[in-house]
Motif scaffolding. Structure first.
Motif, PDB file in Angstrom:
ATOM      1  N   TRP A   1      13.087 -16.911   8.063  1.00 47.28           N
ATOM      2  CA  TRP A   1      13.551 -17.919   7.108  1.00 47.28           C
ATOM      3  C   TRP A   1      13.255 -19.326   7.607  1.00 47.28           C
ATOM      4  O   TRP A   1      12.813 -20.192   6.856  1.00 47.28           O
ATOM      5  CB  TRP A   1      15.041 -17.762   6.827  1.00 47.28           C
ATOM      6  CG  TRP A   1      15.364 -16.522   6.088  1.00 47.28           C
ATOM      7  CD1 TRP A   1      16.048 -15.445   6.555  1.00 47.28           C
ATOM      8  CD2 TRP A   1      14.996 -16.205   4.739  1.00 47.28           C
ATOM      9  NE1 TRP A   1      16.130 -14.484   5.587  1.00 47.28           N
ATOM     10  CE2 TRP A   1      15.491 -14.932   4.462  1.00 47.28           C
ATOM     11  CE3 TRP A   1      14.297 -16.880   3.753  1.00 47.28           C
ATOM     12  CZ2 TRP A   1      15.316 -14.320   3.235  1.00 47.28           C
ATOM     13  CZ3 TRP A   1      14.120 -16.269   2.528  1.00 47.28           C
ATOM     14  CH2 TRP A   1      14.628 -15.004   2.275  1.00 47.28           C
ATOM     15  N   GLN A   2      13.511 -19.571   8.893  1.00 46.64           N
ATOM     16  CA  GLN A   2      13.243 -20.885   9.457  1.00 46.64           C
ATOM     17  C   GLN A   2      11.758 -21.217   9.415  1.00 46.64           C
ATOM     18  O   GLN A   2      11.375 -22.344   9.077  1.00 46.64           O
ATOM     19  CB  GLN A   2      13.757 -20.957  10.896  1.00 46.64           C
ATOM     20  CG  GLN A   2      15.253 -20.949  10.997  1.00 46.64           C
ATOM     21  CD  GLN A   2      15.731 -20.837  12.428  1.00 46.64           C
ATOM     22  OE1 GLN A   2      14.947 -20.630  13.350  1.00 46.64           O
ATOM     23  NE2 GLN A   2      17.037 -20.960  12.625  1.00 46.64           N
TER      24      GLN A   2
ATOM     25  N   ASN B   1      24.044 -23.115   5.625  1.00 44.85           N
ATOM     26  CA  ASN B   1      24.792 -21.861   5.488  1.00 44.85           C
ATOM     27  C   ASN B   1      23.876 -20.684   5.182  1.00 44.85           C
ATOM     28  O   ASN B   1      24.166 -19.553   5.541  1.00 44.85           O
ATOM     29  CB  ASN B   1      25.842 -22.000   4.379  1.00 44.85           C
ATOM     30  CG  ASN B   1      26.901 -23.013   4.734  1.00 44.85           C
ATOM     31  OD1 ASN B   1      27.186 -23.216   5.911  1.00 44.85           O
ATOM     32  ND2 ASN B   1      27.461 -23.649   3.739  1.00 44.85           N
ATOM     33  N   PHE B   2      22.777 -20.954   4.518  1.00 36.94           N
ATOM     34  CA  PHE B   2      21.832 -19.888   4.172  1.00 36.94           C
ATOM     35  C   PHE B   2      21.164 -19.306   5.416  1.00 36.94           C
ATOM     36  O   PHE B   2      20.834 -18.129   5.458  1.00 36.94           O
ATOM     37  CB  PHE B   2      20.769 -20.442   3.212  1.00 36.94           C
ATOM     38  CG  PHE B   2      19.794 -19.419   2.743  1.00 36.94           C
ATOM     39  CD1 PHE B   2      20.195 -18.408   1.882  1.00 36.94           C
ATOM     40  CD2 PHE B   2      18.475 -19.453   3.148  1.00 36.94           C
ATOM     41  CE1 PHE B   2      19.300 -17.456   1.440  1.00 36.94           C
ATOM     42  CE2 PHE B   2      17.574 -18.514   2.714  1.00 36.94           C
ATOM     43  CZ  PHE B   2      17.986 -17.510   1.850  1.00 36.94           C
ATOM     44  N   LEU B   3      21.000 -20.131   6.444  1.00 38.33           N
ATOM     45  CA  LEU B   3      20.319 -19.675   7.656  1.00 38.33           C
ATOM     46  C   LEU B   3      21.269 -19.088   8.693  1.00 38.33           C
ATOM     47  O   LEU B   3      20.846 -18.726   9.776  1.00 38.33           O
ATOM     48  CB  LEU B   3      19.526 -20.827   8.275  1.00 38.33           C
ATOM     49  CG  LEU B   3      18.351 -21.333   7.451  1.00 38.33           C
ATOM     50  CD1 LEU B   3      17.694 -22.507   8.141  1.00 38.33           C
ATOM     51  CD2 LEU B   3      17.338 -20.239   7.211  1.00 38.33           C
ATOM     52  N   ASP B   4      22.558 -18.994   8.374  1.00 39.47           N
ATOM     53  CA  ASP B   4      23.508 -18.377   9.297  1.00 39.47           C
ATOM     54  C   ASP B   4      23.471 -16.868   9.131  1.00 39.47           C
ATOM     55  O   ASP B   4      24.369 -16.245   8.561  1.00 39.47           O
ATOM     56  CB  ASP B   4      24.929 -18.895   9.041  1.00 39.47           C
ATOM     57  CG  ASP B   4      25.124 -20.298   9.546  1.00 39.47           C
ATOM     58  OD1 ASP B   4      24.346 -20.713  10.427  1.00 39.47           O
ATOM     59  OD2 ASP B   4      26.043 -20.977   9.066  1.00 39.47           O
ATOM     60  N   CYS B   5      22.407 -16.276   9.622  1.00 38.23           N
ATOM     61  CA  CYS B   5      22.272 -14.820   9.577  1.00 38.23           C
ATOM     62  C   CYS B   5      21.901 -14.340  10.975  1.00 38.23           C
ATOM     63  O   CYS B   5      21.727 -15.130  11.886  1.00 38.23           O
ATOM     64  CB  CYS B   5      21.239 -14.394   8.533  1.00 38.23           C
ATOM     65  SG  CYS B   5      19.617 -15.096   8.780  1.00 38.23           S
ATOM     66  N   GLY B   6      21.791 -13.048  11.145  1.00 40.25           N
ATOM     67  CA  GLY B   6      21.551 -12.475  12.458  1.00 40.25           C
ATOM     68  C   GLY B   6      20.277 -12.954  13.125  1.00 40.25           C
ATOM     69  O   GLY B   6      20.276 -13.351  14.273  1.00 40.25           O
ATOM     70  N   ASN B   7      19.164 -12.895  12.410  1.00 41.68           N
ATOM     71  CA  ASN B   7      17.878 -13.313  12.958  1.00 41.68           C
ATOM     72  C   ASN B   7      17.158 -14.189  11.931  1.00 41.68           C
ATOM     73  O   ASN B   7      16.388 -13.692  11.122  1.00 41.68           O
ATOM     74  CB  ASN B   7      17.027 -12.090  13.303  1.00 41.68           C
ATOM     75  CG  ASN B   7      15.769 -12.450  14.039  1.00 41.68           C
ATOM     76  OD1 ASN B   7      15.555 -13.599  14.393  1.00 41.68           O
ATOM     77  ND2 ASN B   7      14.932 -11.461  14.260  1.00 41.68           N
ATOM     78  N   PRO B   8      17.368 -15.484  11.976  1.00 37.97           N
ATOM     79  CA  PRO B   8      16.821 -16.364  10.930  1.00 37.97           C
ATOM     80  C   PRO B   8      15.386 -16.825  11.185  1.00 37.97           C
ATOM     81  O   PRO B   8      14.917 -17.744  10.525  1.00 37.97           O
ATOM     82  CB  PRO B   8      17.774 -17.551  10.974  1.00 37.97           C
ATOM     83  CG  PRO B   8      18.179 -17.632  12.399  1.00 37.97           C
ATOM     84  CD  PRO B   8      18.271 -16.194  12.868  1.00 37.97           C
TER      85      PRO B   8
END
Length: 102
Positions: free
Chosen positions: A62-63, A52-59
């Protein structure tokens, strides 16, 4: 694929081969066959933890950050097991096809 290009460009441009980090990367490169064969057994399933933390516009950043953080203990454990297997000439020959004359 983008992460590989970013990391490779950073290492090539900013880390000298004569330094401690450069020598560490050379050592890791020499153990790359062992890492390749063994690493799969150490990969954790963290999709539920950070999914859920990586469900952003441009991850991408973060990845890449999480992948680099998780890669360190996986590579360390893989090298440790590889060196343990290297101590037994028969096990080393079975898994890696290399003969050690001791």
């Amino acid at each position: 694929m983008g992460g590989i290009i970013v990391v490779q460009s950073f290492v090539k441009n900013y880390i000298p081969a004569e330094g401690a980090v450069g020598k560490l990367l050379i050592y890791i490169g020499k153990c790359s066959l062992g890492i390749y064969v063994i690493h799969y057994f150490f990969i954790p399933d963290i999709s539920g933890v950070i999914g859920n933390f990586l469900d952003c516009g441009n991850p991408f950043i973060w990845q890449l950050t999480f992948a680099m953080i998780i890669a360190v203990p996986i590579v360390a454990a893989s090298i440790f097991v590889y060196k343990l297997m290297e101590m037994n000439k028969w096990l080393y020959f079975i898994f890696f096809g290399k003969k050690i004359d001791k």
